[in-house]
Design a protein around this motif. Structure first.
Motif, PDB file in Angstrom:
ATOM      1  N   GLY A 158     -27.564 103.915  90.114  1.00 14.16           N
ATOM      2  CA  GLY A 158     -27.389 104.359  91.496  1.00 14.16           C
ATOM      3  C   GLY A 158     -28.343 105.469  91.889  1.00 14.16           C
ATOM      4  O   GLY A 158     -28.757 105.581  93.046  1.00 14.16           O
ATOM      5  N   TRP A 159     -28.687 106.313  90.925  1.00 16.70           N
ATOM      6  CA  TRP A 159     -29.583 107.429  91.218  1.00 16.70           C
ATOM      7  C   TRP A 159     -31.043 106.987  91.257  1.00 16.70           C
ATOM      8  O   TRP A 159     -31.789 107.369  92.153  1.00 16.70           O
ATOM      9  CB  TRP A 159     -29.375 108.507  90.152  1.00 16.70           C
ATOM     10  N   PRO A 175     -31.309 102.876  93.930  1.00 14.67           N
ATOM     11  CA  PRO A 175     -30.144 102.686  94.806  1.00 14.67           C
ATOM     12  C   PRO A 175     -30.113 101.317  95.491  1.00 14.67           C
ATOM     13  O   PRO A 175     -29.030 100.789  95.750  1.00 14.67           O
ATOM     14  CB  PRO A 175     -30.255 103.820  95.820  1.00 14.67           C
ATOM     15  N   ASP A 176     -31.260 100.728  95.766  1.00 20.43           N
ATOM     16  CA  ASP A 176     -31.273  99.398  96.402  1.00 20.43           C
ATOM     17  C   ASP A 176     -30.700  98.336  95.470  1.00 20.43           C
ATOM     18  O   ASP A 176     -29.933  97.467  95.901  1.00 20.43           O
ATOM     19  CB  ASP A 176     -32.698  99.006  96.814  1.00 20.43           C
ATOM     20  N   THR A 203     -26.965  98.749  95.323  1.00 23.11           N
ATOM     21  CA  THR A 203     -26.331  98.228  96.531  1.00 23.11           C
ATOM     22  C   THR A 203     -26.281  96.698  96.503  1.00 23.11           C
ATOM     23  O   THR A 203     -25.297  96.100  96.936  1.00 23.11           O
ATOM     24  CB  THR A 203     -27.095  98.697  97.782  1.00 23.11           C
TER      25      THR A 203
END
Length: 83
Positions: free
Chosen positions: A40-41, A44-45, A48
């Motif tokens: 996530g860090w 992030p894409d 998602t």
């Protein structure tokens, strides 16, 4: 044949102690949490884009809660009948 007190608990404890650290469930969960945080860090894409997988997992867990509760209560009632 001799009977040892504890019913073989020493052998079971030795078997658990001999289990590799990476085969322990809590280690696998902690590694998955760290991977999720880094994902996530750092990307992030990508994190998602993986949201449907998480949503599917949560939906599956919600579907399992009802039968688990039902079977637990049914098993408890059946166990009381033996008293």
């Amino acid at each position: 044949m001799t009977h040892t007190p504890g019913g073989g608990r020493a052998e079971q404890a030795a078997r658990i102690a001999a289990t590799s650290w990476y085969r322990q469930l809590y280690v696998q969960v902690l590694v998955a949490i760290v991977i999720g945080i880094v994902l996530g860090w750092r990307w992030p894409d990508l994190a998602t884009d993986m949201a449907p997988i998480g949503t599917t997992f949560i939906t599956a867990m919600k579907m399992l809660i009802g039968p688990i509760v039902f079977l637990t209560i049914t098993g408890g009632i059946a166990g009381v009948a033996d008293l």
